[in-house]
Design an enzyme around this catalytic site. Structure first.
Site, PDB file in Angstrom:
ATOM      1  N   HIS A   1       0.867  -0.405 -10.428  1.00  0.00           N
ATOM      2  CA  HIS A   1      -0.054  -1.211  -9.613  1.00  0.00           C
ATOM      3  C   HIS A   1      -0.421  -2.507 -10.357  1.00  0.00           C
ATOM      4  CE1 HIS A   1      -3.152  -0.803  -6.163  1.00  0.00           C
ATOM      5  NE2 HIS A   1      -2.858  -2.089  -6.360  1.00  0.00           N
TER       6      HIS A   1
ATOM      7  N   ARG B   1       0.846  -1.185   0.000  1.00  0.00           N
ATOM      8  CA  ARG B   1       0.000   0.000   0.000  1.00  0.00           C
ATOM      9  C   ARG B   1       0.888   1.245   0.000  1.00  0.00           C
ATOM     10  NH1 ARG B   1      -3.203  -2.865  -1.655  1.00  0.00           N
ATOM     11  NH2 ARG B   1      -5.245  -3.461  -0.847  1.00  0.00           N
TER      12      ARG B   1
END
Length: 310
Positions: A273, A225
């Site tokens: 990502h 994250r």
């Protein structure tokens, strides 16, 4: 009686998951109708992505659980209207994707591949690389993803350590836990992998103080994250040589703004990502199995602990 399963996500998600979910329901013998619209009082389960327009769960009086398409639940876990069980996605396909991404970049750092591939040498500079058993890899976060990554690295003979908030006992992995154990864990992080959830407690886990606790010249991988890292502190550590290089797959703002200093820094690799994505076929099977468990009165798998935030 036929169950009503509301699919509350984007149209793009519907095209990816709709058929896979219907097929999984059939395979599990579920008498269930997957719909994108329904009267709230008729909905038994909700398959959900936080990008959905559904944000107020209070009308869904008879719903038994919300099954997230995402592994991260930080965007939904604080929703006060969601009073029934919330289940995070633990998808075997996503886990395998994460293992492959992390192992690939660990090997890239371990073998010093950038010096030969990204920046071809102009001079013959011979050197031998350490063997895997001579390299220490530390994983912050020993949930399902961190454990799977650690187990694979152990099979490759790396010296693997890991840290988690609560005590864990994992074969072949030296484990640390709690605030007192974080410093000791970081000291083993020649290559550091971040796989913690995004909570108030984990924000800026890597900051000026903790970055200084890594071995000098450490490498960092963050497929977890974005908020786990204090961006300015990482830039400082890269500039000083305390951190040799960072490969970052997640960021506080996504897509990463074009003016962010990570793009231009010579010792940062940005990936968009891509480390792990939910796979429609395998994730649909997990959702169907959990609904079957709910109908049998069995405990849901991967139930979110609201107090801990994940």
């Amino acid at each position: 009686m036929t169950l009503t399963v509301l699919f509350a996500a984007s149209n793009e998600d519907w095209h990816k998951y709709g058929r896979a979910l219907s097929d999984a329901f059939t395979q599990e013998g579920l008498d269930a109708e997957l719909v994108t619209r329904a009267s709230p009082q008729d909905v038994d389960y909700i398959v959900y992505a936080p990008t959905s327009t559904l944000q107020d769960f209070s009308p869904y009086k008879n719903t038994k659980a919300v099954l997230s398409l995402w592994a991260g639940v930080e965007r939904i876990v604080t929703n006060d209207t969601l009073t029934f069980p919330l289940i995070k996605m633990v998808d075997p396909g996503m886990t395998q994707s994460m293992v492959e991404w992390v192992v690939g970049h660990v090997m890239r750092y371990h073998l010093g591949m950038d010096s030969h591939i990204v920046n071809p040498q102009r001079e013959w500079e011979w050197h031998s690389n350490p063997l895997a058993q001579e390299r220490r890899v530390c994983i912050l976060g020993l949930g399902s993803l961190g454990t799977a990554v650690g187990e694979q690295l152990c099979r490759m003979n790396f010296r693997v350590s890991g840290w988690s908030r609560s005590a864990k006992n994992l074969d072949g992995i030296e484990t640390f836990h709690g605030s007192d154990g974080l410093r000791d864990a970081l000291a083993t992080g020649e290559i550091l992998v971040l796989l913690l959830p995004d909570t108030a407690e984990t924000e800026n886990t890597l900051n000026r103080e903790t970055l200084a606790q890594l071995p000098k010249g450490a490498y960092i991988l963050n497929p977890g994250r974005g908020p786990l890292i204090e961006d300015a502190a990482l830039i400082e550590a890269l500039d000083s040589g305390q951190v040799a290089h960072a490969t970052l797959d997640v960021f506080r703002t996504e897509p990463l703004p074009q003016d962010h200093p990570f793009w231009a820094h010579p010792n940062v690799t940005v990936t968009p990502h891509i480390a792990a994505a939910t796979r429609p076929v395998t994730s649909a099977k997990e959702i169907a199995r959990n609904i079957v468990r709910g109908e049998k009165g069995e405990a849901f798998l991967n139930l979110v602990d609201r107090a801990r935030g994940y």
